[in-house]
Every structure is written in C-alpha cells, then in structure tokens.
Design an enzyme around this catalytic site. Structure first.
Site, PDB file in Angstrom:
ATOM      1  N   LYS A   1       7.855  -0.286   0.331  1.00  0.00           N
ATOM      2  CA  LYS A   1       6.919   0.223   1.346  1.00  0.00           C
ATOM      3  C   LYS A   1       6.565  -0.857   2.359  1.00  0.00           C
ATOM      4  O   LYS A   1       6.589  -0.619   3.566  1.00  0.00           O
ATOM      5  CB  LYS A   1       5.630   0.703   0.674  1.00  0.00           C
TER       6      LYS A   1
ATOM      7  N   GLU B   1      -5.657  -0.015   4.474  1.00  0.00           N
ATOM      8  CA  GLU B   1      -5.530   0.799   5.695  1.00  0.00           C
ATOM      9  C   GLU B   1      -6.820   1.552   5.987  1.00  0.00           C
ATOM     10  O   GLU B   1      -7.600   1.838   5.071  1.00  0.00           O
ATOM     11  CB  GLU B   1      -4.418   1.843   5.516  1.00  0.00           C
TER      12      GLU B   1
ATOM     13  N   HIS C   1       0.784  15.744  -4.700  1.00  0.00           N
ATOM     14  CA  HIS C   1       1.892  15.085  -4.009  1.00  0.00           C
ATOM     15  C   HIS C   1       3.227  15.787  -4.196  1.00  0.00           C
ATOM     16  O   HIS C   1       4.273  15.203  -3.941  1.00  0.00           O
ATOM     17  CB  HIS C   1       1.978  13.618  -4.438  1.00  0.00           C
TER      18      HIS C   1
ATOM     19  N   ARG D   1      17.508  10.448   2.011  1.00  0.00           N
ATOM     20  CA  ARG D   1      18.266  11.540   1.382  1.00  0.00           C
ATOM     21  C   ARG D   1      18.049  12.806   2.199  1.00  0.00           C
ATOM     22  O   ARG D   1      17.173  12.851   3.058  1.00  0.00           O
ATOM     23  CB  ARG D   1      17.739  11.768  -0.033  1.00  0.00           C
TER      24      ARG D   1
HETATM   25  C1  MV4 Z   1      -3.045   8.001   3.267  1.00  0.00           C
HETATM   26  C2  MV4 Z   1      -4.015   9.039   3.292  1.00  0.00           C
HETATM   27  C3  MV4 Z   1      -5.150   8.860   4.092  1.00  0.00           C
HETATM   28  N1  MV4 Z   1      -5.311   7.699   4.793  1.00  0.00           N
HETATM   29  N2  MV4 Z   1      -3.231   6.877   4.000  1.00  0.00           N
HETATM   30  C4  MV4 Z   1      -0.415   9.874  -0.259  1.00  0.00           C
HETATM   31  C5  MV4 Z   1       0.827   9.300  -0.846  1.00  0.00           C
HETATM   32  C6  MV4 Z   1       1.552   8.737   0.309  1.00  0.00           C
HETATM   33  N3  MV4 Z   1       2.441   9.779   0.835  1.00  0.00           N
HETATM   34  C7  MV4 Z   1       0.503   8.363   1.325  1.00  0.00           C
HETATM   35  N4  MV4 Z   1      -0.600   9.239   1.020  1.00  0.00           N
HETATM   36  C8  MV4 Z   1      -1.719   9.211   1.777  1.00  0.00           C
HETATM   37  N5  MV4 Z   1      -1.936   8.114   2.516  1.00  0.00           N
HETATM   38  C9  MV4 Z   1      -4.356   6.739   4.731  1.00  0.00           C
HETATM   39  N6  MV4 Z   1      -4.544   5.613   5.437  1.00  0.00           N
HETATM   40  C10 MV4 Z   1      -3.775  10.208   2.544  1.00  0.00           C
HETATM   41  C11 MV4 Z   1      -2.628  10.283   1.796  1.00  0.00           C
HETATM   42  C12 MV4 Z   1      -2.381  11.513   1.059  1.00  0.00           C
HETATM   43  C13 MV4 Z   1      -1.286  12.324   1.416  1.00  0.00           C
HETATM   44  C14 MV4 Z   1      -0.428  11.963   2.451  1.00  0.00           C
HETATM   45  C15 MV4 Z   1       0.642  12.805   2.750  1.00  0.00           C
HETATM   46  C16 MV4 Z   1       0.863  13.976   2.030  1.00  0.00           C
HETATM   47  C17 MV4 Z   1       0.026  14.326   1.010  1.00  0.00           C
HETATM   48  C18 MV4 Z   1      -1.058  13.499   0.685  1.00  0.00           C
HETATM   49  C19 MV4 Z   1      -1.921  13.866  -0.368  1.00  0.00           C
HETATM   50  C20 MV4 Z   1      -2.985  13.063  -0.680  1.00  0.00           C
HETATM   51  C21 MV4 Z   1      -3.218  11.879   0.030  1.00  0.00           C
END
Ligand code: MV4
Length: 667
Positions: A116, A200, A235, A292
């Site tokens: 990441k 973040e 997720h 992918r």
């Molecule tokens: C975040 C966020 C809110 N603020 N970053 C979840 C796992 C990874 N895909 C990143 N994720 C998130 N990062 C910041 N700065 C909220 C999430 C998040 C999320 C992001 C995309 C799709 C589904 C999600 C479900 C819960 C939290």
C-alpha cells in the site's frame, strides 16, 4: 493469437473466460480439484486436468500443478481469473520461467502495487491525488501524533501492509491517538508482520468508485470509465454499477486521467482497476490498484459494449488496444448483484448443499447471468459460495433498477439459503433507489433490510394448498391406473364422503405459526379458507410443481418446489417457504400425549412394524396405513413403550380411530 489457453480458476469466472475463448476460436483447458470434477467450468472446457484435492491450498493455489497442467496440454497462456493466484508474483514468475504467457500485468507491476505505501508513493509521483495525511517512514509515535494534529481529527490510522479494512483505527480526539496507534501497530505486526502505519484524514460517508484501465505492450493506455462499488458489507462488494451516479464529465475525465497516469507510472499491461475513495462532494483520492480483472467487470462491459476478456487475450498476445480513448463511450446504465449461497437471517452464514432447483432469469439484451453452477450442482464448503453474478442493463439507472428487480424476482433457487430476498430489499431501499450511496449504506438501512418477520398472507397458503391437492390427486390417478377398479371412488383423492360436502384440511407451518387451510371441493374446483380469507380456486394445470391456478377469477402462474417437508413457492415476483405438516405426522405428534395414535383419515392397516410391549425410539415406524391410495408410515412420535395395537393387518379404520396404545417417556 493463442491456439490454446488454460484457465487457472473455477466457478463463474472460469466459465466466463471459457465463453469468450470459445467465441474467439481458442481451445480451453480447465483445471479442477477433486471436489469440482463435475462442475460447469469442467463441462464447458475442451480439456480438463485434475490438480489436486478439494482444499484450494492443495489445488487451485498450487503453482507447479497449474504450470504442469499447462505444459502437458500445450496451453500457451494462462488466464488467472480473480482471487486465487491472480495477483501472485511467484505465479507470474513461474509462468514467465516456463515460457507460458501470464494473461495479466508484468510481475513488476504486481510487485509495485502489492504494498500500500509503495503504491501510494508511486501515485504521488504520478500526481494522482492521495488522501490528505502522512504516508512516510517516520514511525515515531510523537511525530505521528503531530502529523495527526496537523491533519485534523477525525483521522484514520491504517496498517501500510493492511487491506480490506483490516488494521484500521478511527481516532476522533487527540487524546485518544497514542493508544489507538499502539493498538494498530500491534495488530499490524500480528496480522501482517509489518507495523508500519499511515495516518489519513477520515472521510465521512465515503464512496468507493473505481476506474477500469487497460494498457497494451505498446504503451497505449485507456480508461473504460468508472464503477461505483460503494454498497459493501464487511468489505465485500454486494452491488456494483456503472456509470457512477452523480458523476460529471469533468470529474470522470480527471479520475480517468489519474488512473491512466497511475497505470503508465508502473508500466501496466492488461486490465487493471484503480480504486478511489470519494467524498460526497466528489473529491477523490487514490485507495489502491488491483492488477486483476475484477469480479464486477461485466457492468463496464454492458455500458461500453466491449468484451474485456477478449481485450486481455489480444493484449497478452501482443496486439495493440482495439480502441482509442476517443472511440470509447458510455451507453446506458448497468447494475450487478452478487448472488450468494448465504443466509442473511443467520449473519450471512455460507450455506452449502445441492441446488435441487435452479432457474435463473433468461439471458437477454437486458439481463446477463454469469454463473458457475447449474441445477443439480452443489455449492461446496471449500470455496466462495457464489451462485452467480446477475447483471442488468438499460438506458438509464431507473430502468436498470426495474430490470434488476424483475430479474432477481425471477431467479429461483432451492437447496441452499440465498441472499436473493435480501438483494430485492436492498435495491428497494430509499438510499439505493435514490442513489444516495456510501460505504455505510447497508448499516444505515438495517431496518428495511432486516424487517420484522411478516405474517404470511392467504394467497401463498392457497397456492401451497392447491399444489398439495394437485400432487395428491396426481398420485391417486397414477395408482388408479394400476388398479383393477380405476373408477372406484376409493381411487380418487377428492375427500369424497357419503352425503357430506367433500372437505379436508391442509396444514402449513410458516416460521412458528401453524396455518390450517380448509378445503371444500366444489363443482368448479375448491373453496379455500384460512383465517378470515376465503377464495374460490381452481387448478388449470399442474406439472411437477409448475402450477397454473385461478384464485377469485385471477389467473396465477406459480412454481412450487418440494424440499423434504418444505414447500418453496415462487409467484408474483415473490418467494415464500412454508413447511407442509403431514397429517400423519401432526397426529402422531399431537396424539401421543393422550397415550394413543389416531388415524388421521379413513384407511386400511397394511402392516404392523414393531413388537407389542416393546420400547421404541422416536421415529420408529409402528405401522403402515393405506389412505388416499398412498402408504403412510405412522412413526413413534417420541421414545416410549408400544403397549398394544388396536387393529390387525387388513382392518379398515375410520378417521380418528385409536390405532395403538403408546406411552411416551416424559422428556
Ligand atoms: C478510508 C475510509 C475513510 N477515510 N480512508 C476500507 C478498506 C480500504 N478499502 C480503505 N477503506 C477505507 N478507507 C479514509 N481516510 C473508509 C474506508 C472504508 C471503505 C472504503 C471503501 C469501500 C468500503 C469501505 C468500507 C469501510 C471503510
């Protein structure tokens, strides 16, 4: 172009890749585990090679078995699908080493996107917008605390090696930062072996919007627009759509450019996805890049009219991208629902078993079903319990939504629990219907997604009753055909009684509620009564569960599928499951308390199966009663003492006659 490719995957994606390969005249080799020996992807492929036992780590994840399968079959390229080894650097290297084309990005690109923090640094160099925060190597707690204070609370601490939501801590206040940091670092070490974190700005109500990109081996790059995948549960994506609602052209171009810049920055080849996390106001930030073909790629195919697997094959064979950016355009709107064998009423527990009845909606220009199973196949406990992906398309989102409702309602599954009723409720939620999307939609709509259990209406009970009557009538006619007196009244199953209106009861359990349907035979068919509802009913046709009936003048087509005592009813774009209570069973259960078992209907004793004065277990067969030209085994309703039979073999018994003297052992 390749003459023969091997698909190193299973289920719907393997079937999907095989379909495109066949259309392109390319031979296909499937690989399968012992558990998948009779699966659909094996059936569809030109050749198939067993690569090991059921467990994925002994079959689909064993690099050398897959490489060897390609070598012995002469496959020139391998398509990894998604999941399994699709983003595994060692697999990619093994293919290169064996001189077999890996249909995907070069190993360097997989490597670059694997971490990441490395991915974020690459994106920063490509001027791809990153979520405001600190992604550097200084991990001193005091330094990180200062960064968090500068960013402004709430902040999110994330394990750099994490993903899929693991290793994240939300910090609302400065005074909570240090403890949350320590906790996140501990989890990062134990889960990923790497305690590096990033900090973040926390985005409130974010959306997940991803851009499909494609690169070829001649440094051409295009983006195939965006997909909104915000509707997720833990997720895991549940619904995906393209294009993203409320997206404007400028934003789309900006995100597309950022994605193409990211792909170019790593020398990307093949299909890739750049994921962004997006504020409600549309501001977007890089999240991660997937190297992918995504599960949800069909929604992009539906709005562009392209076949992304064909593009993958052409690019892997060294051809240039088939189209340039200016030749690409969006037509209409597509939505995908992932249909799973899981039980939403049991915390989405996976459900395994045989698909005794499986009837997807027909494929049309508006409806596409990508599936790895057919009726009679089983959903096994070894793999992801996906039944299918259901994708719909129409001119706009509202029409696509209507198509999705119609297609889901027509999707009949019996044999495993499934999420179709949940998906129907999900697309009907206010948030989804109005495209008020964010990653917490499912949590926000809990009330309408998990409503209180509703009482069952009369209509489904009448449908179940008519199906039961038709089935028994059909069975009686079958017996009559073999008997010496086919027209004898004993050979009909119409509850005929001398000088009395022919009547009987049918009992069904819905949840914990027992419902009794009163049936009166009439010249035209039946009068059915349950609770305070009455209907004039007739059956136009019944053929092994396909029922055409009339209720109070309205014609209804229904499908009724029996699974043991369960009756799965499909009608009016709805599904109900009721439990048919066998009169013999209810008598046994009900009467045992009075010390005897009574005959549930007139009939003849044709066999006594246990010894008088003997102890019997619950369920022990006690006697066989021939009633309505069918044999009914009367079983011990509980463990107890069979004291005596009150009838001998050949005796006729009337409705309600005491059959045996039985003393249940009090539990
Ligand atoms: C975040 C966020 C809110 N603020 N970053 C979840 C796992 C990874 N895909 C990143 N994720 C998130 N990062 C910041 N700065 C909220 C999430 C998040 C999320 C992001 C995309 C799709 C589904 C999600 C479900 C819960 C939290």
């Amino acid at each position: 172009m390749f003459r023969k490719i091997l698909i190193a995957n299973r289920g719907e994606i393997a079937c999907r890749v095989i379909k495109t390969a066949k259309r392109m005249g390319i031979q296909t080799v499937a690989v399968y585990s012992e558990a998948d020996a009779n699966s659909r992807h094996v059936r569809l492929a030109d050749e198939a090679v067993c690569i090991g036992p059921a467990a994925a780590k002994e079959s689909y994840l064993v690099i050398e078995h897959i490489i060897r399968a390609a070598q012995v079959t002469g496959a020139q390229a391998i398509h990894p699908g998604y999941g399994f080894l699709s983003e595994n650097e060692a697999f990619c290297e093994a293919c290169d080493k064996a001189g077999i084309v890996f249909i995907g990005p070069p190993v360097a690109a997989i490597h670059a996107m694997g971490s990441k923090s490395a991915a974020k640094s690459l994106m920063a160099e490509a001027h791809v917008p990153l979520t405001p925060g600190y992604h550097g190597d200084n991990q001193d707690p005091d330094y990180l605390k200062i960064q968090a204070d500068d960013i402004g609370y709430p902040v999110l601490i994330k394990a750099s090696a994490g993903g899929g939501g693991k290793g994240m801590r939300l910090v609302e206040r400065a005074e909570d930062f240090k403890e949350a940091l320590a906790s996140c670092q501990r989890e990062a070490v134990s889960a990923f072996g790497d305690q590096q974190v990033l900090v973040e700005k926390y985005l409130v109500r974010p959306r997940h919007i991803e851009i499909q990109v494609f690169g070829d081996q001649h440094q051409n790059y295009v983006y195939l627009f965006e997909r909104d995948c915000s509707v997720q549960r833990r997720h895991q994506k549940v619904l995906e759509e393209a294009p993203a609602p409320h997206m404007d052209e400028q934003r789309r171009a900006a995100m597309g450019k950022a994605a193409v810049d990211a792909a170019r920055a790593v020398g990307y080849v093949g299909a890739g996805t750049v994921e962004f996390i997006v504020n409600q106001d549309g501001t977007f930030y890089f999240m991660e890049m997937n190297t992918r073909l995504q599960v949800e790629h069909p929604v992009t195919e539906m709005i562009t009219g392209l076949d992304l697997v064909e593009w993958q094959l052409r690019v892997a064979a060294g051809e240039p991208l088939p189209l340039k950016q200016e030749q690409l355009a969006i037509q209409g709107h597509a939505i995908e629902a992932r249909i799973y064998a899981e039980d939403p009423d049991k915390g989405f527990l996976p459900s395994t078993g045989k698909l005794i009845h499986l009837r997807p909606p027909a494929d049309t220009a508006h409806v596409r079903v990508d599936t790895g199973v057919e009726q009679g196949d089983a959903i096994s406990p070894f793999y992801d319990p996906m039944i299918a992906k259901l994708i719909v398309w129409d001119k706009d989102r509202e029409r696509a939504l209507a198509r999705m409702h119609q297609a889901l309602a027509a999707y009949q599954v019996v044999g495993v629990a499934n999420n179709i009723p949940f998906l129907l409720r999900l697309i009907a939620t206010q948030s989804f219907a109005q495209a008020d999307l964010d990653t917490s939609l499912i949590e926000r709509e809990q009330a309408s997604l998990f409503p209180e259990a509703q009482a069952i209406a009369a209509k489904p009970l009448f449908i179940a009753a008519l199906a039961e009557l038709s089935k028994q009538q059909h069975a009686a006619m079958q017996v009559a055909k073999q008997s010496a007196e086919p027209v004898s009244p004993w050979n009909s199953a119409n509850a005929w009684r001398v000088n009395l209106p022919a009547q009987r009861e049918l009992k069904f359990r819905f949840g914990d509620t027992l419902k009794t349907v009163q049936v009166t035979y009439t010249q035209q068919g039946y009068t059915l009564v349950v609770d305070d509802q009455q209907s004039a009913a007739s059956v136009i046709a019944w053929d092994q569960g396909a029922l055409t009936l009339v209720l109070d003048g309205s014609r209804i087509a229904a499908t009724v599928v029996d699974l043991h005592q369960e009756r799965h009813l499909f009608a009016d774009e709805q599904v109900w499951v009721v439990h048919y209570v066998d009169p013999l069973q209810i008598v046994a259960e009900g009467a045992a308390l009075q010390g005897g078992l009574i005959a549930p209907m007139p009939g003849k004793v044709i066999a006594l199966l246990a010894e008088p004065n003997s102890q019997v277990e619950k369920g022990t067969p006690l006697l066989i009663l021939e009633a309505m030209k069918m044999e009914h085994t009367i079983r011990a309703p509980a463990a107890g003492l069979l004291k005596a039979y009150r009838f001998a073999v050949g005796d006729q018994v009337s409705d309600g006659a005491d059959l045996v003297e039985f003393e249940a052992i009090k539990a």
